[in-house]
Each structure stands twice: as C-alpha cells, then as structure tokens.
Design a protein around this motif. Structure first.
Motif, PDB file in Angstrom:
ATOM      1  N   ARG A 284      -2.585  35.332  -9.915  1.00  0.00           N
ATOM      2  CA  ARG A 284      -2.766  35.606 -11.317  1.00  0.00           C
ATOM      3  C   ARG A 284      -4.213  36.247 -11.518  1.00  0.00           C
ATOM      4  O   ARG A 284      -4.320  37.043 -12.524  1.00  0.00           O
ATOM      5  CB  ARG A 284      -2.854  34.246 -11.981  1.00  0.00           C
TER       6      ARG A 284
ATOM      7  N   LYS B 184      -4.119  40.125 -10.941  1.00  0.00           N
ATOM      8  CA  LYS B 184      -3.447  40.667 -12.019  1.00  0.00           C
ATOM      9  C   LYS B 184      -4.360  40.902 -13.216  1.00  0.00           C
ATOM     10  O   LYS B 184      -4.397  41.826 -13.930  1.00  0.00           O
ATOM     11  CB  LYS B 184      -2.260  39.877 -12.594  1.00  0.00           C
ATOM     12  N   SER B 185      -4.924  39.523 -13.540  1.00  0.00           N
ATOM     13  CA  SER B 185      -6.043  39.756 -14.772  1.00  0.00           C
ATOM     14  C   SER B 185      -7.292  40.657 -14.380  1.00  0.00           C
ATOM     15  O   SER B 185      -7.861  41.105 -15.291  1.00  0.00           O
ATOM     16  CB  SER B 185      -6.794  38.328 -14.796  1.00  0.00           C
TER      17      SER B 185
ATOM     18  N   TRP C 199      -0.986  43.944  -5.310  1.00  0.00           N
ATOM     19  CA  TRP C 199      -1.603  42.780  -4.527  1.00  0.00           C
ATOM     20  C   TRP C 199      -0.766  42.813  -3.158  1.00  0.00           C
ATOM     21  O   TRP C 199       0.356  42.703  -3.198  1.00  0.00           O
ATOM     22  CB  TRP C 199      -1.295  41.634  -5.482  1.00  0.00           C
TER      23      TRP C 199
ATOM     24  N   GLN D  41       8.709  35.897  -7.720  1.00  0.00           N
ATOM     25  CA  GLN D  41       7.579  36.731  -8.410  1.00  0.00           C
ATOM     26  C   GLN D  41       7.947  38.088  -8.598  1.00  0.00           C
ATOM     27  O   GLN D  41       7.833  38.611  -9.436  1.00  0.00           O
ATOM     28  CB  GLN D  41       6.089  36.452  -8.103  1.00  0.00           C
ATOM     29  N   GLU D  42       8.196  38.693  -7.361  1.00  0.00           N
ATOM     30  CA  GLU D  42       8.326  40.145  -7.301  1.00  0.00           C
ATOM     31  C   GLU D  42       9.741  40.822  -8.257  1.00  0.00           C
ATOM     32  O   GLU D  42       9.615  41.819  -8.711  1.00  0.00           O
ATOM     33  CB  GLU D  42       8.543  40.607  -6.163  1.00  0.00           C
TER      34      GLU D  42
ATOM     35  N   GLU E  99       8.539  40.603 -11.751  1.00  0.00           N
ATOM     36  CA  GLU E  99       7.316  41.377 -12.050  1.00  0.00           C
ATOM     37  C   GLU E  99       7.134  43.004 -12.382  1.00  0.00           C
ATOM     38  O   GLU E  99       7.877  43.509 -11.479  1.00  0.00           O
ATOM     39  CB  GLU E  99       6.200  41.201 -10.821  1.00  0.00           C
TER      40      GLU E  99
ATOM     41  N   GLU F 247       4.329  44.362 -13.952  1.00  0.00           N
ATOM     42  CA  GLU F 247       2.916  44.993 -14.367  1.00  0.00           C
ATOM     43  C   GLU F 247       1.995  45.229 -12.954  1.00  0.00           C
ATOM     44  O   GLU F 247       1.388  46.320 -12.956  1.00  0.00           O
ATOM     45  CB  GLU F 247       1.998  43.523 -14.790  1.00  0.00           C
ATOM     46  N   ILE F 248       2.362  44.525 -11.895  1.00  0.00           N
ATOM     47  CA  ILE F 248       1.553  44.800 -10.784  1.00  0.00           C
ATOM     48  C   ILE F 248       2.628  44.992  -9.497  1.00  0.00           C
ATOM     49  O   ILE F 248       3.448  44.204  -9.334  1.00  0.00           O
ATOM     50  CB  ILE F 248       0.570  43.776 -10.303  1.00  0.00           C
TER      51      ILE F 248
ATOM     52  N   MET G 122       3.645  44.176  -5.621  1.00  0.00           N
ATOM     53  CA  MET G 122       3.351  43.068  -4.991  1.00  0.00           C
ATOM     54  C   MET G 122       4.101  43.534  -3.342  1.00  0.00           C
ATOM     55  O   MET G 122       5.185  44.102  -3.390  1.00  0.00           O
ATOM     56  CB  MET G 122       4.295  41.850  -5.335  1.00  0.00           C
TER      57      MET G 122
END
Length: 363
Positions: A168, A171-172, A178, A212-213, A216, A218-219, A221
């Motif tokens: 997290r 991402k922020s 990542w 998660q991937e 996801e 935005e980013i 992985m």
C-alpha cells in the motif's frame, strides 16, 4: 540452444561500496567494500561488447551505484549504444541534481528499495537509521522531477507480516511497479538463513499476491525469486475459469516464466565475473579473460541450467517445470546443488501423486 536463450536483462554491479549494510545483501556490501576492477574506459568497452550482440535492459547496480563518480558517463554511453539503461539505488543520495543527470543520460527506469512500511521495520532491515526517510525523500524527489520509479521490497520472517502495508505504501508513493523479493540466502543472507519464510507461508503469500494482482490496475506487481508463482497463476485461473492476462512494462523481462537465471538474464559483478543471476554466486566466466558473448552462449554452467531435462527431484518431474523451474540459486544455497529441487515449494507434482496412488492401490 543458442537461439532459444537471448539476453534480455543484465545487472551490472558497478561497485560493491555501499552507504548501508543490509541484513540480506547478496554481496555483503558496506562502505569499505571494493570499487571493482573497471575503469571508465574499461566499463565503456564492456558496454560496447554487450551491445555488439544484444540490446538488453542494463541495470546499473551495486552496492550503491551513485557512489561511483563516473556512473552517469557509463549510463549515457550505454544509452548511445542503444541499450536500455536503468539504475538500482537505495535512495539515500538522490536529489534534484541526480534526477537532472539521470535525465541527461536517458536512464529509462530507476528502482528504490523499501523493506518496511515504517522507519522501525525498514531501518532494522537496512541496518541504518534514517534509511526509511531517505527512501521517502527520494520518491518525493523523483515525483517532483517527473521521473518514473519502481519499488523493490525484500522479505524474511522479520518483516513478512508487513507485506500488505509495504504494498500500500509503494502505491501511495507513486511507484509504477512493485517487485517483491523472497530472499535467497547468499552473501550476508547466509547469516539469516533461519529467517527464510517457510514454504507454507511462501505459498500463502503468493496466493495473496495473485488476488491483489488480479484486481490491480494502478501498479504493476511482480513476485521476484518466487518462480512457483508461475505455477500458482495458471492453477488459480483455471480453478476460477478465467483468462488472467498479466501486465508488463518495457524494462521488464516479460513476466512469463519463473526462474530465468542464465536463460534471459545474468549478472556481471564488479570484478568481471559473469553469474547466472544476482543471487547465484557461481561463476560462469570472467569478461576480462573471455568474451562476454562466449560466456553467455557456451559456458558449461549456463548450458547446464538451460537443460531442463536434467533437473532433479520434484522439479524434474513437475508438469510446471517449463513455466516455473524452481529457484536455481536457492536450490544451490540450500542443497549445494543448483540442479536440485526448489527447497521452498510445497507442491507435489501429478506424476509423483499418481505413483503414490498406485502404490497404495497395490498395497
């Protein structure tokens, strides 16, 4: 065999000097470590040799590459040869001037290391008070200068509970990717072998990563040094009846296979030794004695690692051999045999299960 294995990604350890002393460091770097054997001119000749037969992503690594005075000369020269130059830094030395020089050298991507979501966790891992604040400042500096960056994170038992928080935070911070490393016990990592994440937790973490991937957008992985993720993805996708298309970036190796040591990647250390990957200490040859292309194409070590039919144990009998392969460096570190089975995989291949079932039936 030559045509099957093209060089796509190369890490060049330009120095072993470092301003940190991380618990997992593959080359045991510190501020007193060697600068290495390459002058600026010799480094340029090495880049010319690489560019003469391949155009890989070249990651300027260390140690801490920003401690080398000529690092931007080398980066700019590599760019002029058509190589995609990148850099891996711990972030402590990043400022606006560094960003300007990265832009001038046309460095395509830079990575920062973040191993905890708090100063207490990260600084413990990096063995340096203030390291966490340095990463946060570096990310802010990159954002202010419009420079893209990715985050590399390494995990052992001491920080594995912090994985979701680190994700997290990455991402922020504005990272475009990542990369989560499951450490290999080489270099100083040998001293914390008892901290290696268990195979049971390993599987659970990789399943978390898949969830998660899958959602996801935005980013990017990537689990790194975790080849059995490339078994988990098709297993989970098939069970869910979905076609899971993984994202990629131009500076990556594609993300389509597990262990790619000596297959599409390798490392050249600061003394000129060529190794299968950054965490694989065995030497295939030295570029000061043998042309790099000759080592890449014909070294016995590299050719053996490309001979999947010779893999041993569960890996050699696994239906996912060609998409996973098991971590060869971890097999070497734990078993003393780089062709042995991956020691941190709990999966039992179909052929072994079937054989066990037949034995039970006969009994």
């Amino acid at each position: 065999m030559k045509g099957e294995f093209s060089l796509k990604w190369l890490a060049w350890e330009v120095t072993r000097r470092c301003n940190l002393r991380c618990v997992h460091c593959r080359c045991s770097s510190d501020e007193f470590s060697s600068e290495g054997d390459f002058s600026t001119g010799e480094g340029k000749r090495l880049l010319e040799e690489i560019a003469g037969f391949a155009k890989p992503v070249v990651v300027l690594s260390g140690g801490e590459p920003l401690l080398r005075d000529d690092i931007f000369q080398l980066a700019a020269f590599g760019t002029s040869l058509g190589l995609r130059m990148c850099m891996a830094t711990n972030g402590a030395l990043v400022d606006d001037e560094v960003c300007r020089r990265m832009d001038e050298a046309d460095i395509k991507m830079v990575s920062l290391s973040l191993d905890g979501s708090t100063a207490a966790i990260h600084d413990d891992f990096r063995q340096c008070p203030g390291a966490f604040d340095g990463v946060i400042r570096a990310a802010e500096t990159f954002r202010r200068n419009g420079r893209k960056f990715l985050i590399n994170s390494s995990f052992t038992k001491r920080n594995q509970a912090d994985i979701p928080n680190v994700f997290r935070l990455a991402k922020s911070m504005g990272a475009v990717a990542w990369y989560r490393f499951m450490i290999v016990p080489t270099g100083r990592g040998e001293e914390i072998r008892e901290e290696l994440i268990s195979k049971e937790d390993y599987e659970e973490i990789l399943e978390w990563h898949y969830r998660q991937e899958k959602e996801e957008d935005e980013i990017l992985m990537r689990p790194t040094c975790a080849p059995h993720y490339y078994r988990i993805v098709p297993q989970k996708a098939a069970a869910e009846g979905i076609a899971f298309q993984r994202r990629s970036l131009s500076f990556s190796t594609g993300g389509g296979k597990g262990c790619i040591a000596a297959q599409s990647i390798c490392l050249i250390d600061c003394f000129g030794n060529v190794k299968p990957c950054s965490y694989f200490p065995r030497i295939a040859g030295n570029v000061r004695e043998t042309p790099f292309r000759e080592i890449w194409e014909n070294s016995p070590l590299f050719r053996e690692l490309r001979d999947f039919g010779s893999y041993k144990g569960k890996c050699g009998r696994c239906e996912f051999l060609h998409v996973c392969g098991g971590c060869r460096a971890r097999a070497d570190a734990v078993h003393g045999d780089y062709m042995a089975e991956e020691p941190f995989c709990g999966y039992v291949p179909v052929r072994i299960r079937a054989k066990g079932s037949r034995r039970k039936a006969k009994a």
